[in-house]
Design a protein around this motif. Structure first.
Motif, PDB file in Angstrom:
ATOM      1  N   ARG A 194       0.414  -1.046   0.340  1.00  0.00           N
ATOM      2  CA  ARG A 194      -0.062  -0.284   0.107  1.00  0.00           C
ATOM      3  C   ARG A 194       0.892   1.413   0.244  1.00  0.00           C
ATOM      4  NH1 ARG A 194      -4.181  -2.110   3.955  1.00  0.00           N
ATOM      5  NH2 ARG A 194      -2.294  -3.023   5.064  1.00  0.00           N
ATOM      6  N   SER A 195       1.482   1.442  -1.184  1.00  0.00           N
ATOM      7  CA  SER A 195       2.269   2.701  -1.824  1.00  0.00           C
ATOM      8  C   SER A 195       2.396   3.245  -2.541  1.00  0.00           C
ATOM      9  CB  SER A 195       4.139   2.305  -1.337  1.00  0.00           C
ATOM     10  OG  SER A 195       4.088   1.657  -2.385  1.00  0.00           O
ATOM     11  N   THR A 371     -10.273  -3.832  -6.941  1.00  0.00           N
ATOM     12  CA  THR A 371      -9.750  -2.511  -8.036  1.00  0.00           C
ATOM     13  C   THR A 371      -8.217  -2.943  -7.199  1.00  0.00           C
ATOM     14  OG1 THR A 371      -9.989  -1.396  -5.506  1.00  0.00           O
ATOM     15  CG2 THR A 371     -11.670  -1.022  -7.417  1.00  0.00           C
ATOM     16  N   ILE A 372      -7.296  -1.472  -7.420  1.00  0.00           N
ATOM     17  CA  ILE A 372      -5.831  -1.612  -7.347  1.00  0.00           C
ATOM     18  C   ILE A 372      -5.990  -1.556  -5.894  1.00  0.00           C
ATOM     19  CG2 ILE A 372      -3.601  -0.564  -7.894  1.00  0.00           C
ATOM     20  CD1 ILE A 372      -4.271  -0.062 -10.583  1.00  0.00           C
ATOM     21  N   PRO A 373      -6.474  -0.536  -4.916  1.00  0.00           N
ATOM     22  CA  PRO A 373      -6.607  -0.226  -4.209  1.00  0.00           C
ATOM     23  C   PRO A 373      -7.430  -1.510  -2.998  1.00  0.00           C
ATOM     24  CG  PRO A 373      -7.021   1.857  -4.439  1.00  0.00           C
ATOM     25  CD  PRO A 373      -7.772   0.785  -5.676  1.00  0.00           C
ATOM     26  N   GLN A 374      -7.861  -2.043  -3.380  1.00  0.00           N
ATOM     27  CA  GLN A 374      -8.727  -3.701  -2.390  1.00  0.00           C
ATOM     28  C   GLN A 374      -6.957  -4.580  -3.007  1.00  0.00           C
ATOM     29  OE1 GLN A 374     -11.677  -4.343  -4.740  1.00  0.00           O
ATOM     30  NE2 GLN A 374     -13.071  -3.403  -3.966  1.00  0.00           N
ATOM     31  N   ALA A 375      -6.718  -4.604  -4.087  1.00  0.00           N
ATOM     32  CA  ALA A 375      -5.406  -5.638  -4.531  1.00  0.00           C
ATOM     33  C   ALA A 375      -4.231  -5.368  -3.543  1.00  0.00           C
ATOM     34  CB  ALA A 375      -5.108  -5.518  -5.807  1.00  0.00           C
ATOM     35  N   ALA A 377      -4.204  -4.128  -0.592  1.00  0.00           N
ATOM     36  CA  ALA A 377      -4.496  -4.008   0.660  1.00  0.00           C
ATOM     37  C   ALA A 377      -4.423  -6.091   0.824  1.00  0.00           C
ATOM     38  CB  ALA A 377      -5.489  -3.475   1.244  1.00  0.00           C
ATOM     39  N   THR A 378      -5.279  -6.268  -0.327  1.00  0.00           N
ATOM     40  CA  THR A 378      -5.386  -7.812   0.065  1.00  0.00           C
ATOM     41  C   THR A 378      -4.300  -8.434  -0.451  1.00  0.00           C
ATOM     42  OG1 THR A 378      -7.552  -7.869  -0.816  1.00  0.00           O
ATOM     43  CG2 THR A 378      -5.517 -10.332  -0.698  1.00  0.00           C
ATOM     44  N   ILE A 379      -2.472  -7.959  -0.922  1.00  0.00           N
ATOM     45  CA  ILE A 379      -1.499  -8.682  -1.158  1.00  0.00           C
ATOM     46  C   ILE A 379      -1.056  -7.983   0.000  1.00  0.00           C
ATOM     47  CG2 ILE A 379       0.884  -7.857  -1.729  1.00  0.00           C
ATOM     48  CD1 ILE A 379      -0.693  -7.961  -3.944  1.00  0.00           C
ATOM     49  N   ASP A 381      -2.359  -8.161   3.231  1.00  0.00           N
ATOM     50  CA  ASP A 381      -2.801  -9.110   4.495  1.00  0.00           C
ATOM     51  C   ASP A 381      -1.943 -10.502   4.283  1.00  0.00           C
ATOM     52  OD1 ASP A 381      -4.343  -7.025   5.590  1.00  0.00           O
ATOM     53  OD2 ASP A 381      -6.128  -7.896   4.463  1.00  0.00           O
ATOM     54  N   ARG A 382      -1.867 -10.428   2.947  1.00  0.00           N
ATOM     55  CA  ARG A 382      -1.645 -12.375   2.763  1.00  0.00           C
ATOM     56  C   ARG A 382      -0.343 -12.133   3.248  1.00  0.00           C
ATOM     57  NH1 ARG A 382      -4.674 -14.553  -2.748  1.00  0.00           N
ATOM     58  NH2 ARG A 382      -6.527 -14.097  -2.092  1.00  0.00           N
ATOM     59  N   ILE A 383       0.378 -11.317   2.540  1.00  0.00           N
ATOM     60  CA  ILE A 383       1.552 -10.874   3.244  1.00  0.00           C
ATOM     61  C   ILE A 383       1.804 -11.594   4.591  1.00  0.00           C
ATOM     62  CG2 ILE A 383       4.128  -9.562   3.159  1.00  0.00           C
ATOM     63  CD1 ILE A 383       3.163  -8.955   0.740  1.00  0.00           C
ATOM     64  N   ASP A 384       1.937 -10.572   5.748  1.00  0.00           N
ATOM     65  CA  ASP A 384       1.770 -10.717   6.879  1.00  0.00           C
ATOM     66  C   ASP A 384       0.909 -12.004   7.185  1.00  0.00           C
ATOM     67  OD1 ASP A 384       1.791  -7.835   6.948  1.00  0.00           O
ATOM     68  OD2 ASP A 384       0.337  -7.024   7.580  1.00  0.00           O
ATOM     69  N   GLN A 385       0.249 -12.465   7.140  1.00  0.00           N
ATOM     70  CA  GLN A 385       0.274 -13.893   7.866  1.00  0.00           C
ATOM     71  C   GLN A 385       1.236 -15.010   7.156  1.00  0.00           C
ATOM     72  OE1 GLN A 385      -3.801 -15.520   5.489  1.00  0.00           O
ATOM     73  NE2 GLN A 385      -4.680 -13.178   6.176  1.00  0.00           N
ATOM     74  N   ILE A 386       1.340 -14.809   5.664  1.00  0.00           N
ATOM     75  CA  ILE A 386       3.088 -15.131   5.825  1.00  0.00           C
ATOM     76  C   ILE A 386       3.937 -15.312   6.266  1.00  0.00           C
ATOM     77  CG2 ILE A 386       5.052 -15.920   4.053  1.00  0.00           C
ATOM     78  CD1 ILE A 386       2.213 -15.379   1.844  1.00  0.00           C
ATOM     79  N   LEU A 387       4.225 -14.494   6.494  1.00  0.00           N
ATOM     80  CA  LEU A 387       5.208 -14.049   7.187  1.00  0.00           C
ATOM     81  C   LEU A 387       5.259 -13.431   8.814  1.00  0.00           C
ATOM     82  CD1 LEU A 387       6.763 -10.879   5.255  1.00  0.00           C
ATOM     83  CD2 LEU A 387       7.541 -13.251   5.398  1.00  0.00           C
ATOM     84  N   ALA A 388       3.735 -13.988   9.677  1.00  0.00           N
ATOM     85  CA  ALA A 388       4.259 -14.657  11.070  1.00  0.00           C
ATOM     86  C   ALA A 388       4.669 -15.046  11.921  1.00  0.00           C
ATOM     87  CB  ALA A 388       1.736 -15.169  11.211  1.00  0.00           C
ATOM     88  N   LYS A 389       5.421 -15.867  10.995  1.00  0.00           N
ATOM     89  CA  LYS A 389       5.869 -16.798  12.699  1.00  0.00           C
ATOM     90  C   LYS A 389       7.790 -16.006  12.330  1.00  0.00           C
ATOM     91  CE  LYS A 389       5.997 -21.337  11.873  1.00  0.00           C
ATOM     92  NZ  LYS A 389       6.575 -22.380  11.785  1.00  0.00           N
TER      93      LYS A 389
END
Length: 400
Positions: A194-195, A371-375, A377-379, A381-389
C-alpha cells in the motif's frame, strides 16, 4: 583368493547431479571433459522445473539428496537454513563471479552455492513491426513504450502487442522494482504494497490489459508463445536469455533480421529489472565432498559457462567469460547492461510464496475482480499472514 586380492580396486560409483530445465537436459554435454580429467563419472538427472522444489526437499528429508545439485537463487536461503547445503569451502570458487550474480546467491554474506548462470529480464521485440509503425528503436520510458503499443495496435487491431501472461509475474515485478517499491517493511516481516510506488506499477501494468495491448490469458491458453511471436501475434515479449536458443533453433520461422533485444522500459528510462540465476550447490551429506566440489569447479568454469552459452543461451556468471569474443555480439549487449543494474528481491525464505500470492491477486485485478487499492490491501494482508512466524522470531530477537 590370491587373484582377487591382486585385482584392481573397484571403481567409485558416479557422482549424482540434479539440474532443471535446459541446464538438466544439456549438462551431460559438459561431463566428458570432467570425467577425462578426473576419472570420475557423473550421473546427471534432469528434474522438471515444476517439481524440483518438492523433489529436492523430499530427497533431503529422506537422506537421498544428490552430491551436487542446481538451485535457483531464491531457494538457497531455505536449503541453507535446514542444513542441506555444505558451505563453499574456498573463496577462489567465487572470486571471479559477476557481482550481481554473487549477491543473489549469498545469504547474510555467506556463500552456500556457486553462481552458474545469470538471467536478467529484457524484452525481445519484432524489429520489422516497430519499423512499420514508424519506430527505429525501442522506446525507453513507460509512456512512450505504451504509446508505441497503441500505434502498433491501431495498425494491427486484431493482434496484441505485449506478451505478458498472467501466470508469468516477472514483468510486473520488474515494474515494481523500477518504481522503487519497497515491497516489505519492518525488517521484512510485513507487506508494504500500500504505497504510491506499488500503486503506480500496478496501474501501468493494468493499463496494458485494459487497452487490449496484452491478452488476459495464462500460458496454458497460449499453445506456442514462440510461434505466436514469429507470426506477429505479439510485437514485444519480455523474457530471458534462453529465448535466444529458441530463436536460433526456429530461425526458419523468424529470421534474425526481424527481431532484436532491448532493456525493459522504465518510468523514466531503463532501471532495475527482475533477474534470476542458477547456482550449483553441494549436499552437506555427500560422502565425497572433494569430488563434489571438483565438479562444481568444472561446471562453473568460464570454459563450461561459455559452452553452455552456445548450447542454451545461458549467460555466464564468471566475469572473465565476458571477455570472450563469443559474448561481444550486439544482441547480448542489453543483457550485459541489465546485469549491471539488477533488482534484488528480499532475501527471505518466504519470498517465493509471496511472489505467488502477488501473481494470484494481480490476475484478479486484470480480470476486473478487484480494484488496485483492494488488491494492494489484500496482498499486504496475505503477506502478513505468511510472515507471521518470521515476525514473531524477529520480535523475540531470535533472528534479525
Amino acid at each position: 583368493m590370491a587373484a582377487t586380492s591382486c585385482g584392481s580396486k573397484p571403481a567409485s560409483p558416479p557422482l549424482r547431479f540434479w539440474a532443471t530445465s535446459y541446464e538438466g537436459d544439456y549438462s551431460p554435454h559438459l561431463m566428458p571433459a570432467f570425467t577425462a580429467a578426473t576419472g570420475i563419472e557423473v550421473d546427471v538427472q534432469s528434474v522438471p522445473s515444476t517439481a524440483a522444489h518438492e523433489k529436492m526437499l523430499t530427497a533431503y528429508a529422506g537422506g537421498v539428496l544428490p552430491d551436487v545439485f542446481m538451485l535457483p537463487s531464491g531457494w538457497i536461503g531455505e536449503f541453507a537454513t535446514i542444513g542441506a547445503l555444505a558451505p563453499v569451502p574456498s573463496p577462489d570458487l567465487v572470486t571471479d563471479i559477476v557481482p550481481a550474480a554473487l549477491a543473489l546467491a549469498q545469504v547474510e554474506g555467506k556463500n552456500w552455492a556457486v553462481p552458474w548462470a545469470a538471467a536478467p529480464q529484457v524484452q525481445f521485440y519484432r524489429r520489422d513491426l516497430l519499423q512499420d509503425a514508424g519506430y527505429a528503436s525501442m522506446p525507453t520510458s513507460w509512456n512512450a513504450w505504451r504509446e508505441m503499443g497503441r500505434t502498433i495496435k491501431r495498425r494491427r487491431p486484431d493482434e496484441f502487442v505485449f506478451l505478458t501472461l498472467l501466470n508469468w509475474p516477472d514483468t510486473l515485478f520488474s515494474m515494481l522494482y523500477q518504481t522503487g517499491a519497497s515491497m516489505l517493511r519492518d525488517h521484512n516481516t510485513r507487506g508494504n504494497f500500500r504505497s504510491a510506488a506499488a500503486e503506480a506499477a500496478f496501474a501501468f501494468y493494468l493499463s496494458l490489459f485494459t487497452e487490449n495491448l496484452a491478452p488476459r490469458a495464462l500460458s496454458t491458453e497460449v499453445q506456442d508463445p514462440f510461434a505466436a511471436f514469429a507470426q506477429g501475434r505479439y510485437a514485444v515479449w519480455p523474457s530471458w536469455p534462453t529465448l535466444l536458443l529458441d530463436l536460433h533453433r526456429r530461425r526458419a520461422e523468424i529470421p534474425a533480421d526481424r527481431w532484436a533485444v532491448a532493456r525493459l522500459a522504465g518510468p523514466n528510462g531503463p532501471g532495475p529489472a527482475a533477474m534470476i540465476a542458477s547456482n550449483v550447490a553441494v549436499s552437506a551429506a555427500t560422502a565425497r565432498p572433494k569430488a563434489a566440489w571438483a565438479l562444481v569447479r568444472h561446471l562453473t568454469s568460464a570454459t563450461s559457462e561459455l559452452r553452455f552459452q552456445q548450447l542454451i543461451g545461458n549467460l555466464p556468471a564468471r566475469a572473465s567469460a565476458w571477455a570472450s569474443p563469443q559474448l561481444q555480439a550486439p544482441v547480448l549487449r542489453p543483457f550485459a547492461e541489465q546485469m549491471r543494474e539488477p533488482a534484488m528481491a528480499p532475501k527471505i525464505i518466504e519470498w517465493e510464496r509471496i511472489q505467488i500470492e502477488v501473481q494470484l491477486v494481480a490476475e484478479r485485478v486484470v480480470r476486473g475482480l478487484l480494484t488496485i487499492p483492494q488488491a494492494l490491501a489484500t496482498i499486504d494482508d496475505r503477506i502478513d499472514q505468511i510472515l507471521a512466524k518470521r515476525r514473531a522470531l524477529v520480535e523475540a530477537g531470535r533472528i534479525v
